[in-house]
Design a protein around this motif. Structure first.
Motif, short mmCIF file in Angstrom:
data_model
loop_
_atom_site.label_atom_id
_atom_site.label_comp_id
_atom_site.label_asym_id
_atom_site.label_seq_id
_atom_site.Cartn_x
_atom_site.Cartn_y
_atom_site.Cartn_z
N LYS A 7 0.85 -1.21 -0.02
CA LYS A 7 -0.06 0.07 0.00
C LYS A 7 0.76 1.44 -0.09
O LYS A 7 0.68 2.40 -0.90
N ARG A 8 1.73 1.29 0.80
CA ARG A 8 2.62 2.36 0.87
C ARG A 8 4.01 2.32 1.31
O ARG A 8 4.45 1.52 2.31
N VAL A 9 5.08 2.65 0.37
CA VAL A 9 6.45 2.35 0.49
C VAL A 9 7.04 3.85 0.47
O VAL A 9 6.91 4.37 -0.59
N VAL A 10 7.90 4.04 1.53
CA VAL A 10 8.70 5.38 1.27
C VAL A 10 10.21 5.04 1.52
O VAL A 10 10.60 4.45 2.17
N PHE A 11 10.59 5.67 0.41
CA PHE A 11 12.15 5.50 0.28
C PHE A 11 12.88 6.77 0.70
O PHE A 11 12.25 7.88 0.76
N GLY A 12 14.16 6.55 1.47
CA GLY A 12 14.80 7.69 2.15
C GLY A 12 15.47 8.56 1.04
O GLY A 12 15.93 8.30 -0.12
N SER A 13 15.44 9.99 1.35
CA SER A 13 16.38 11.06 0.39
C SER A 13 17.22 11.90 1.22
O SER A 13 16.92 11.83 2.48
N ILE A 14 18.04 12.50 0.89
CA ILE A 14 19.01 13.04 1.52
C ILE A 14 19.29 14.52 1.08
O ILE A 14 19.55 14.83 0.03
N ALA A 15 18.88 15.61 2.21
CA ALA A 15 18.78 16.81 1.80
C ALA A 15 20.09 17.61 2.34
O ALA A 15 20.64 17.06 3.22
N GLU A 16 20.68 18.68 1.72
CA GLU A 16 21.51 19.53 2.28
C GLU A 16 21.14 20.87 2.80
O GLU A 16 20.84 21.76 2.15
N ILE A 17 20.88 20.63 4.35
CA ILE A 17 20.39 21.73 4.92
C ILE A 17 21.14 22.98 5.00
O ILE A 17 22.32 22.81 5.66
#
Length: 811
Positions: free
Chosen positions: A123-133
């Motif tokens: 139903k729901r799969v979330v993949f990780g992302s990486i941001a530069e804060i």
């Protein structure tokens, strides 16, 4: 008076100022506040224990063993595809893929499409992302790296894995990246629509991450191969997949985990969001409220003797408030309360030490004055004796004798100011008997030899010498120790009552004998009975006692039946029984039956070595902080103690009460009964009063007395004089004329008027501070008069207390 009140007000404002500065430091400088907050939070966690984790959360993590056995890092993505396929078969509805899937691995590209396809079965799969804060405050990111799955399909859901770690670990619910928004990984996994969710999330790490249902990658794949799971077994589960190997996963330290990996951080965050248990921070009004209460207590309720207690109450209150809030997942800046509290505590401790030093200085000043006066009188005596030579002048001889007597009394007074610092050595305690004298040592050795037998014993000793203690020792060291020890004073009861008490009676034996009653011999069966003052019994009673000694048989009052008791009899008396035998007042046969073993208990007068250790022993029972002056020990050693040890105990108890009432720690001659102190006391106050009387309390008498007594401080003389007047005011029921006459000890009206004028001035000064009383409670008012106690000798503090109380009641 106004200056004194001004000093008190400045002291209050200074305390309040220190507390406010400490508060500002706590809320401004994280270097001070962070360690305090961390320690306090950990203490609360220790008090509450670990929280309950959500059983619907499952962690699948990659360990070092997994990496080694699956061909090294990065893991082949075919395993991830297989894992998603199996999770879909278990009915999992939500999966968080915390492992960042980069796009620069050509060898893995063949499986990326497979991962995307398998993820669509869930139903729901979330993949990780990486941001530069780039902006922590505005939560703005410049660049973001999306997983390769997002490039392959527009339907893939991503969430940033970033967290901010400054004073606390915080996860931005949303990051602004140019014109787009990236939602937090954990938040996207749990909530389908996050439009109204816009805040920093502070995870609550209330347990160890391994408390969640967790599997290593190899472990779960092995279970899938063995079909250990059934279809739809994880229907309501949320599964997070990540890395726990510490060389690959960034970790943080929490109260429960030395190394909490990223997958654990996100598991707790998911749990917090699902169960509304994330920490809510920023309640500045709570430390402000505590600060307001603390400053108020300093300004309005500043009784010095209770300030440290107030601080302790505030500390406990802070802990309780923190505990209640923490249980409800709220946190605040504890240091904003604790650091000001600590600052106030340090301030109060320093002020206490300063005031204590002032008291010691005052004591030392009086002691120095006495020493100086003693040396002056000794020098005068030496000069006078040299002048006297062979002269037989009656006047000079009288002067020499007078000086010798004065020197003797001064030495006693000097000793009365000096505490005995060390407890007397070589003291022994044997079954409650305190001793070090040879006489008592011999008695104790005899007790040890006699106790194991069943032989009757006769203890001879004066009243109050401790005969019952000896009897108890005989019982406690015998084979009867586990049975009753019964004691009775034969002199305290009439013959009929004594028989009823000892032998018991049957119903109807006499008026009011409505039931049968056990006697003490029956109560003491298989034990010991102690008959004190046996010499006071009648001949008729002695006959009955003789029978029980011979055969163990006795008759209850009103009964014809013989009963038996197995009892060891120990008797005691302070009389000469042989003399009573000769006078036909005590049966000779009973005397010899009782006198199988005789133990003589020496009077206190004959065991002088024990007086000091007994006094010290009784003093520690009353108050371990109290001490005896050297003069008190000397006076006790010179006294003959007709009441023996019991009298000594009463004397010490009395002295401890007097000292406690005056808030002193040193027992002096004035605290002893007059017959012991013998009024042989010439304290500095007595010398000052005598000198002032000789000078008729003239205007210059204070200065002249200070000079006469060895150039002592004028303040010492004037404050002792004030204390003497306060004492006599209290003694006279605040009759000023009577008090003035008691001070002057004269009918001279001029002298009495001078002292009366002084007394009126002292009372008016006190009344000024009572001009507008807020309360009639002395304890709340006392601090207003702090300056009045400052130089007054402590022995007069109780008189000043009573005077202020009297003025309060007569406003």
């Amino acid at each position: 008076m106004r200056n004194n009140q001004k000093i008190i007000n400045i002291n209050k404002l200074l305390k309040a100022g220190i507390v406010l500065i400490a508060f500002l430091i706590a809320v401004t400088f994280s270097g001070f506040s962070n360690p305090v907050n961390s320690a306090f939070t950990n203490f609360i966690r220790l008090s509450t224990g670990p929280g309950e984790i959500d059983s619907n959360i499952v962690i699948i993590h990659i360990t070092n063993d997994d990496i080694q056995q699956l061909g090294g890092w990065p893991i082949k993505r075919s395993y991830y595809a297989l894992l998603l396929n199996q999770l879909a078969g278990l009915g999992v509805k939500r999966v968080g893929f915390e492992i960042f899937l980069s796009e620069n691995l050509a060898t893995q590209n063949i499986y990326n499409d497979l991962i995307v396809n398998e993820s669509k079965k869930i139903k729901r799969v979330v993949f990780g992302s990486i941001a530069e804060i780039v902006d922590d405050k505005n939560l703005h990111a410049e660049n973001i790296r999306l997983p390769v799955t997002a490039e392959l399909s527009g339907d893939v859901i991503t969430g940033h894995l970033n967290f901010i770690q400054n004073d606390n670990l915080l996860i931005p619910s949303k990051l602004s990246i140019n014109d787009s928004i990236e939602t937090a990984f954990s938040l996207n996994l749990v909530i389908d629509s996050v439009k109204n969710f816009n805040r920093l999330i502070q995870p609550n790490f209330f347990n160890t991450w391994t408390a969640y249902e967790n599997y290593s990658l190899l472990n779960i794949l092995s279970k899938f191969t063995k079909d250990e799971f059934i279809k739809n077994q994880w229907r309501n589960k949320i599964v997070l997949i990540g890395v726990s190997e510490n060389t690959l996963a960034k970790s943080v330290t929490t109260f429960y985990d030395k190394e909490l990996p990223g997958i654990g951080i996100h598991a707790f965050t998911v749990d917090n969001i699902l169960n509304h248990s994330e920490l809510v921070y920023g309640f500045i009004f709570i430390p402000l409220l505590f600060l307001l209460l603390l400053v108020s207590s300093i300004i309005f309720f500043d009784k010095a003797s209770k300030q440290l207690l107030n601080l302790a109450i505030f500390t406990v209150s802070t802990f309780i408030a923190g505990l209640i809030m923490f249980i409800n997942h709220y946190v605040f800046n504890y240091s904003a309360v604790l650091i000001p509290l600590f600052a106030a505590f340090v301030y109060e401790s320093v002020m206490f030490l300063i005031n204590r030093n002032k008291e010691l200085e005052q004591f030392e000043d009086e002691s120095k004055a006495l020493n100086k006066l003693l040396k002056m009188r000794e020098l005068e005596l030496e000069n006078l004796q040299n002048e006297l030579g062979n002269s037989k002048s009656a006047e000079m001889i009288e002067q020499v004798d007078s000086l010798k007597e004065e020197i003797k009394l001064l030495k006693i007074s000097n000793k009365d100011e000096v505490p005995v610092e060390k407890s007397p050595g070589d003291a022994q305690i044997f079954e409650g008997i305190v001793f070090k004298s040879n006489a008592m040592y011999e008695l104790v050795e005899s007790i040890k030899k006699v106790a194991p037998t069943d032989a009757a014993c006769l203890i001879l000793g004066d009243s109050g010498s401790g005969k019952e203690l000896v009897a108890r020792a005989l019982h406690n060291l015998s084979g009867r120790r586990d049975n009753n020890f019964v004691a009775i004073n034969c002199a305290a009861l009439s013959e009929s009552l004594l028989e009823s008490e000892l032998f018991g009676h049957v119903k109807g034996a006499f008026t009011n004998a409505v039931t049968d009653k056990k006697g003490l011999f029956e109560e003491a069966d298989k034990g010991t009975i102690f008959l004190d003052e046996i010499g006071e019994t009648s001949e008729n009673f002695q006959v009955k006692l003789l029978r029980i000694l011979q055969s163990g048989e006795y008759q209850k009052v009103g009964s014809t039946r013989l009963d038996k008791a197995d009892v060891r009899i120990i008797a005691a008396t302070n009389k000469d029984l042989l003399k009573l035998v000769d006078e036909k007042k005590f049966r000779r046969d009973l005397f010899y039956r009782l006198n199988v073993i005789m133990l003589g208990l020496p009077s206190l007068e004959k065991r002088k070595d024990d007086i000091e250790i007994l006094a010290d022993y009784f003093l520690k029972i009353e108050n371990a902080e109290l001490k005896l002056s050297r003069a008190v020990i000397d006076a006790l050693n010179e006294y003959n103690f007709p009441g023996n040890v019991r009298e000594l105990q009463s004397i010490i108890k009395r002295a401890a009460i007097f000292v406690g009432a005056e808030q002193r720690n040193l027992i002096q001659l004035s605290d002893l009964p007059k017959e012991i102190a013998k009024l042989n006391k010439t304290g500095l106050d007595v010398l000052i009063l005598e000198s002032l009387r000789n000078k008729s309390f003239s205007h210059s008498s204070i200065n002249e007395t200070a000079k006469e007594l060895g150039d002592i401080s004028r303040t010492i003389v004037s404050e002792n004089f004030r204390g003497i007047i306060l004492r006599e005011l209290c003694n006279s029921g605040f009759n000023i004329e009577a008090a003035a006459k008691a001070v002057t000890n004269s009918n001279d009206q001029e002298q009495n008027d001078r002292v009366k004028s002084k007394a009126e001035i002292y009372l008016k000064n006190l009344q000024k501070d009572l001009a507008k009383p807020e309360t009639k409670d002395f304890d709340l008012m006392k601090d207003k008069f702090a300056s009045k106690y400052k130089n007054l000798p402590r022995r007069y503090h109780k008189n000043l207390d009573d005077t202020i109380k009297w003025l309060i009641q007569h406003q």
